[in-house]
Design a protein around this motif. Structure first.
Motif, PDB file in Angstrom:
ATOM      1  N   PHE A 150      -5.675   0.288 -14.258  1.00 26.32           N
ATOM      2  CA  PHE A 150      -5.785  -0.075 -12.843  1.00 26.32           C
ATOM      3  C   PHE A 150      -7.149  -0.653 -12.484  1.00 26.32           C
ATOM      4  N   ILE A 176      -6.786 -10.395 -13.172  1.00 28.98           N
ATOM      5  CA  ILE A 176      -6.016 -11.235 -12.243  1.00 28.98           C
ATOM      6  C   ILE A 176      -6.956 -12.022 -11.336  1.00 28.98           C
ATOM      7  N   GLU A 177      -7.984 -11.344 -10.834  1.00 31.24           N
ATOM      8  CA  GLU A 177      -8.952 -12.014  -9.953  1.00 31.24           C
ATOM      9  C   GLU A 177      -9.733 -13.108 -10.680  1.00 31.24           C
ATOM     10  N   PHE A 212      -6.617  -4.523 -15.002  1.00 35.46           N
ATOM     11  CA  PHE A 212      -5.597  -5.468 -14.533  1.00 35.46           C
ATOM     12  C   PHE A 212      -6.056  -6.289 -13.315  1.00 35.46           C
ATOM     13  N   PRO A 213      -6.487  -5.656 -12.219  1.00 37.99           N
ATOM     14  CA  PRO A 213      -6.880  -6.492 -11.070  1.00 37.99           C
ATOM     15  C   PRO A 213      -8.113  -7.352 -11.345  1.00 37.99           C
ATOM     16  N   ARG A 229       0.832  -1.220   0.000  1.00 40.70           N
ATOM     17  CA  ARG A 229       0.000   0.000   0.000  1.00 40.70           C
ATOM     18  C   ARG A 229       0.859   1.259   0.000  1.00 40.70           C
ATOM     19  N   PRO A 251      -0.370 -12.602 -15.080  1.00 38.26           N
ATOM     20  CA  PRO A 251      -0.064 -11.162 -15.027  1.00 38.26           C
ATOM     21  C   PRO A 251       0.288 -10.508 -16.359  1.00 38.26           C
TER      22      PRO A 251
END
Length: 115
Positions: free
Chosen positions: A74, A81-82, A77-78, A27, A87
């Motif tokens: 942003f 991935i989830e 991408f996640p 973070r 990646p």
């Protein structure tokens, strides 16, 4: 030549700092990466190189139009991935979606009557 070396060195140090901080606190690294250091450094270098204040203001104004499209990476991408994507393909699609969003933003910006 020295000025170019200084610019490159500062940029490398910023990226390296984010990478090192990410080893300890993801973070904190994200926070560091989200600070518009690149934009601030660009404004400083532009001023140092003799750009007039209006050019700096135009740069800042145009930058705002590109912040929102940059979020596509942003978001994409996640989500990928989830959903089990590797990646690199997820990053590739995230970058591609960002490019498409940039092109759309530039098109919309070109339609704005008060440029």
């Amino acid at each position: 030549m020295l000025q170019a070396v200084v610019k490159i060195s500062l940029t490398v140090l910023m990226v390296a700092a984010v990478a090192e901080v990410s080893k300890r606190d993801i973070r904190a690294a994200a926070l560091l990466a989200s600070i518009p250091l690149t934009s601030v450094l660009a404004l400083v270098w532009m001023h140092h190189d003799g750009q007039d204040p209006e050019a700096l203001a135009t740069f800042s104004r145009d930058l705002v139009w590109l912040i929102v499209p940059s979020c596509a990476l942003f978001i994409t991408f996640p989500l990928l991935i989830e959903r089990g994507w590797s990646p690199l393909p997820a990053m590739g699609l995230g970058v591609a979606s960002t490019v498409v969003c940039y092109l759309m933003a530039l098109f919309v910006r070109s339609l704005e009557p008060f440029q």
